[in-house]
Design a protein around this motif. Structure first.
Motif, PDB file in Angstrom:
ATOM      1  N   SER A  10      42.625  44.485  40.312  1.00  0.00           N
ATOM      2  CA  SER A  10      42.473  44.196  41.733  1.00  0.00           C
ATOM      3  C   SER A  10      41.776  45.360  42.411  1.00  0.00           C
ATOM      4  CB  SER A  10      43.833  43.969  42.389  1.00  0.00           C
ATOM      5  OG  SER A  10      44.403  42.789  41.902  1.00  0.00           O
ATOM      6  N   LYS A  33      40.791  41.808  45.949  1.00  0.00           N
ATOM      7  CA  LYS A  33      40.191  40.752  45.128  1.00  0.00           C
ATOM      8  C   LYS A  33      40.382  41.062  43.662  1.00  0.00           C
ATOM      9  CE  LYS A  33      36.323  38.445  46.472  1.00  0.00           C
ATOM     10  NZ  LYS A  33      34.873  38.334  46.689  1.00  0.00           N
ATOM     11  N   ARG A  52      39.045  41.315  40.106  1.00  0.00           N
ATOM     12  CA  ARG A  52      37.724  41.566  39.519  1.00  0.00           C
ATOM     13  C   ARG A  52      37.822  41.521  38.004  1.00  0.00           C
ATOM     14  NH1 ARG A  52      34.476  42.393  44.267  1.00  0.00           N
ATOM     15  NH2 ARG A  52      35.893  43.300  45.767  1.00  0.00           N
TER      16      ARG A  52
END
Length: 154
Positions: free
Chosen positions: A57, A61, A63
């Motif tokens: 994260s 988000k 990743r």
């Protein structure tokens, strides 16, 4: 966008290189920080072609990144290519023997955007380059110190 720094380590070049090749320790450290790391190859000895898939994260988000070793020159250099959503990053780790028991670690990180959204991300990083460079250098200095301490314990 490129970040680079160098640190001197009180340990022979061969020992430093061997510690840098202890990938299982790095995998466990990443997992302790909340990342998911999985080897994507079946190599039993360090070398070109080693690869990992990682999920972590960042800024809220999730990743995904694919990491592959693209150069391995024992005991002088390792280069990793990291591919993520729209970004390609080269991580270059270079070692130089300064003396029998002293090694210089040179680390560079080059980020290249591959699409428009990644280009916008890199542009925003450029605005914070001074503070990011300071954090990068501090992180590498701490890492070099831990390598030195590990060497002393052996």
């Amino acid at each position: 966008m490129k970040f680079s720094t160098k640190e001197d380590i009180e340990a022979p070049i061969g020992d430093v290189f061997d510690m840098l090749c202890d990938f299982e320790t790095f995998e466990r450290a990443a997992m302790r920080r909340g990342s998911e790391v999985q080897r994507a190859d079946t190599k039993t000895v360090p070398g070109v072609g080693m690869s990992w898939n990682a999920v972590f994260s960042l800024r809220g988000k999730r990743r995904q990144v694919e990491i592959e070793m693209i150069s391995f020159d024992k005991p002088d250099e390792m280069v990793f290519e990291c591919r993520s959503q729209g970004l390609m990053t080269l991580l270059n780790i270079e070692l130089v023997a300064l003396s029998k028991n002293r090694t210089r670690l040179m680390l560079s990180f080059d980020i290249k955007p591959l699409n428009l959204s990644a280009r916008l991300l890199v542009q925003s990083l450029k605005l914070a380059k001074t503070s990011l460079t300071k954090k990068f250098k501090l992180g590498v200095a701490e890492f070099a110190k831990t390598l030195e301490e590990r060497h002393k314990r052996v």
